[in-house]
Design an enzyme around this catalytic site. Structure first.
Site, PDB file in Angstrom:
ATOM      1  N   GLN A 160     -17.006   1.156 -17.096  1.00 41.08           N
ATOM      2  CA  GLN A 160     -17.169   2.362 -17.388  1.00 41.08           C
ATOM      3  C   GLN A 160     -16.056   2.967 -18.171  1.00 41.08           C
ATOM      4  OE1 GLN A 160     -19.813   3.770 -17.377  1.00 41.08           O
ATOM      5  NE2 GLN A 160     -20.920   2.532 -15.909  1.00 41.08           N
ATOM      6  N   ASP A 182     -12.230  -3.380 -12.756  1.00 43.40           N
ATOM      7  CA  ASP A 182     -13.497  -3.404 -13.094  1.00 43.40           C
ATOM      8  C   ASP A 182     -13.498  -2.270 -14.164  1.00 43.40           C
ATOM      9  OD1 ASP A 182     -16.331  -2.631 -13.707  1.00 43.40           O
ATOM     10  OD2 ASP A 182     -16.685  -2.218 -11.435  1.00 43.40           O
TER      11      ASP A 182
END
Length: 420
Positions: free
Chosen positions: A195, A192
């Protein structure tokens, strides 16, 4: 422009919520406007001029994504609605096809709900087993020894954040990948990167993962667009996610065959304008330079942490060093939602809630936190304004004699649940 807005009767806006969504440069807004004014047409479906032009711009955006993350091939980049859909795509295609009862999936305690719930749903459907990498309380990062102890021949997938949207910690992806390959050579790895991709150079070839998910709206692109990167051989082994137009090779009344990646995962009319806008956002970031963005944000991150750590009664979540440019925190005397509301009156926009990380907050002993998150368009003056407003708000509540923690405050806490 939005960053020069004045709110609340003339107070300058200080936007410190870029981990939730970034603001959009004029270059991206102009590109979207020009597409709809001059080129709007469906892609891949027409020989006429507008369709050819729209298709060229849409596929050029795919090339921008591929180059930005150093993909082996443009065919490895699938446009999705965002990172959440990208992770769900893997869970519902690779997961259903290859993960069986008794197989194990590992993810960390710090994950965003979008990297937890899809695996829980898969476990309910297949009988696979979920295991969790815990936090090291001393370092504020994952417990690496416990992580290694979870890996086995039963491990079929490991999925984790590159950068925590709460702790601001940066996981050592290459080291983790090396460990996984040694102990669980048949496991696939999903990263993921929501960010990280907007804030630093991310090279999928160097990282060595099998899948990567990212969202466009956190990297100066429009909402409603993101992408899944996956190794091309893996993508072509996976069944489609949705059925319909575009994703097919040949259709009869009895059966269908499917296109190769990326087309097999882009059923129906795609988010054409949004993808083109994302491509333009990548061009904008490249014009600034990702090395320059990363270096400047490191400076901001250090300054934010030092200023916030000096505020009496503030508890910053996560490690003390090697942090991304965000701080989630609690205070001894003010509920995060109250704090966010008071800061907003001073023009300072921060986020309050569990940041779609309820298991992480539970592990840390909090129900909610406040979070200030920065991007390259922020300044040290923004941080100073935030700290001044924070100190004033805390002082106000102390003057009232309030001692409510986030767990003791009112019942409206779920009003502050961001989808990040």
């Amino acid at each position: 422009a939005i960053l020069s807005r004045q709110i609340n009767d003339g107070i300058p806006l200080v936007y410190l919520d870029s981990a939730a969504t970034s603001q959009k440069p004029q270059q991206v807004l102009h590109k979207l406007e020009q597409y709809y004014k001059n080129t709007n047409s469906n892609v891949h479906r027409g020989a006429h001029t507008l369709s050819r032009e729209a298709t060229a711009e849409y596929e050029q955006a795919r090339d921008e994504v591929a180059n930005f993350i150093n993909a082996y091939s443009r065919n490895e980049c699938v446009f999705t609605k965002g990172a959440t859909e990208a992770i769900n795509l893997v869970a519902n295609t690779y997961g259903r096809q290859f993960i069986k009862e008794g197989d194990e999936i590992i993810f960390t305690q710090m994950e965003h709900h979008s990297n937890i719930v899809p695996w829980q749903m898969l476990a309910e459907q297949t009988g696979c087993v979920l295991k969790f990498i815990l936090l090291d309380a001393e370092t504020g990062t994952i417990d690496h020894k416990q992580f290694e102890s979870l890996l086995s021949d039963k491990t079929k997938l490991v999925s984790f954040q590159h950068v925590s949207n709460v702790l601001a910690s940066v996981n050592p992806v290459q080291d983790m990948v090396k460990t996984i390959r040694q102990k669980s050579p048949n496991a696939k790895i999903l990263l993921d990167a929501c960010q990280s991709v907007p804030h630093m150079k991310v090279d999928v070839q160097k990282l060595g993962v099998d899948f990567l998910a990212a969202s466009g709206h956190k990297m100066c692109g429009p909402t409603g667009i993101g992408f899944l990167w996956g190794r091309e051989d893996l993508l072509n082994e996976m069944p489609p996610f949705h059925g319909g137009g575009e994703m097919i090779d040949h259709v009869t009344l009895q059966t269908s065959t499917y296109a190769k990646a990326p087309g097999r995962f882009e059923a129906g009319t795609p988010s054409i304008a949004q993808a083109i806008g994302l491509g333009e956002a990548i061009k904008y970031l490249n014009q600034i330079g990702m090395d320059e963005i990363e270096a400047y944000e490191h400076e901001l991150a250090d300054y934010l942490y030092k200023r916030l750590a000096a505020v009496e009664g503030v508890n910053i979540l996560g490690p003390k060093e090697d942090r991304a440019a965000l701080c989630a925190f609690t205070t001894d005397s003010v509920h995060p939602s109250d704090l966010s509301s008071f800061l907003d009156m001073d023009g300072v926009a921060i986020r309050a809630g569990h940041h779609c990380c309820q298991p992480l907050h539970q592990a840390l002993g909090h129900s909610h936190s406040a979070r200030a998150s920065l991007y390259f368009y922020n300044t040290k003056e923004d941080i100073d304004k935030f700290i001044g407003s924070l100190e004033g708000s805390i002082g106000f509540f102390k003057g009232l004699g309030s001692s409510k923690s986030e767990d003791e405050a009112g019942s409206g806490e779920d009003d502050f649940v961001p989808f990040i």
